[in-house]
Enzyme design. Sequence first.
Site, short mmCIF file in Angstrom:
data_model
loop_
_atom_site.label_atom_id
_atom_site.label_comp_id
_atom_site.label_asym_id
_atom_site.label_seq_id
_atom_site.Cartn_x
_atom_site.Cartn_y
_atom_site.Cartn_z
N SER A 112 21.61 16.05 14.83
CA SER A 112 21.84 17.48 15.04
C SER A 112 22.93 17.73 16.04
CB SER A 112 20.62 18.16 15.66
OG SER A 112 19.47 17.86 15.01
N HIS A 133 24.59 16.51 8.08
CA HIS A 133 23.62 17.27 8.87
C HIS A 133 22.95 18.34 8.02
CE1 HIS A 133 22.70 20.28 12.25
NE2 HIS A 133 21.69 19.47 12.10
N GLU A 145 26.22 20.07 6.65
CA GLU A 145 27.51 19.89 7.31
C GLU A 145 27.95 18.44 7.10
OE1 GLU A 145 27.20 22.96 11.10
OE2 GLU A 145 26.28 21.00 11.29
N ASN A 183 25.03 24.42 14.94
CA ASN A 183 24.27 24.25 16.19
C ASN A 183 25.08 24.63 17.42
OD1 ASN A 183 21.80 23.63 15.17
ND2 ASN A 183 22.03 21.41 15.33
#
Length: 275
Positions: A112, A133, A145, A183
């Site tokens: 992450s 991801h 991602e 994120n």
Amino acid sequence: MKVGVVGLGTMGAGIAQLCVEAGIDTVGREVTADLGAKGRDRIVHFLTRKVEKGQIESFDIDRLTVTTELAGLAECDVVVEAIVEELGPKRELFAELERICRPDTVLATNTSALSVTEIAAATSSPERVVGMHFFNPAPLMPLVEIVRAELTSDAAFDTAYALGETLGKHPIRCHDTPGFVVNRVLIPLLNDCVRVLDEARVGAEDLDAGMRHGAGWPMGPCELLDLVGIDVHVHASDALYDKLREPRMAAPPRLVAMANAGLLGRKSGRGFYTY
Ligand code: 3HC
């Protein structure tokens, strides 16, 4: 095509579910047979629900092999790592995968917020390491991602991107910067939400209702933190803060205390809410 998934926890089981659903031969690796069986049961449960609801006609669970041996991944074209979110264990795993897998196997990490480049540097073939991801719950969230580390080759990147598409996801291309794209935005935003709980003297339910009904979020921030896991979120916040030193990225003390007390959200039965 054959895909390996290392770690059949929430994310790994979700990723393996997507592979089985796409009709791909899948090898799931867990550290114990019991954890492997739990991951498999979870996959069967959610795929059965999809059949019951008429979303898919059937699924072939025989596509999935569960093993405790890393050697079981030797023949995979792509291996996706979804183990504990800590650099040391991930680096050790990638060094081992490099020894076990074919030289052309693409090694992907579902990290992450850790650096894909630092994970890749544990191998002598960093060109085949890439980030993939997924978002939680992986079977439901459309995004993946695809993260290009400093030395990722075009071939490895394209293979990961194509796998994302095969799994029915919407892949986006990004570079190995802290938190990648989503994120980088979402983690400080969720931390702000938690700080607002105290600043605005508002309860979790009202904050959640506020963000759902006033900002159009599909679920409120406290519900989302309970879903992601308080410990996972604290880890990700620490990793981002470590790299960028922006105060908003540091995990709020309330979340650190919750993580220390084992109030991890849905998976422990209690977080902001009780399950
Ligand atoms: N795995 C597989 N299938 C699942 C599942 C899971 N974990 N959870 C639910 N399902 C299935 C179930 O079968 C369920 O149907 P059932 O209850 O009839 O069996 C079905 O999906 C639909 O579930 P819901 O009714 O709960 O679905 P909703 O329409 O309410 O949507 C949601 C759920 C997609 C989770 C939606 O609330 C949402 O988009 N929430 C936001 C999630 C989000 O932002 N995630 C990102 C987190 S950040 C992250 O992951 C980054 C990481 O690095 C930390």
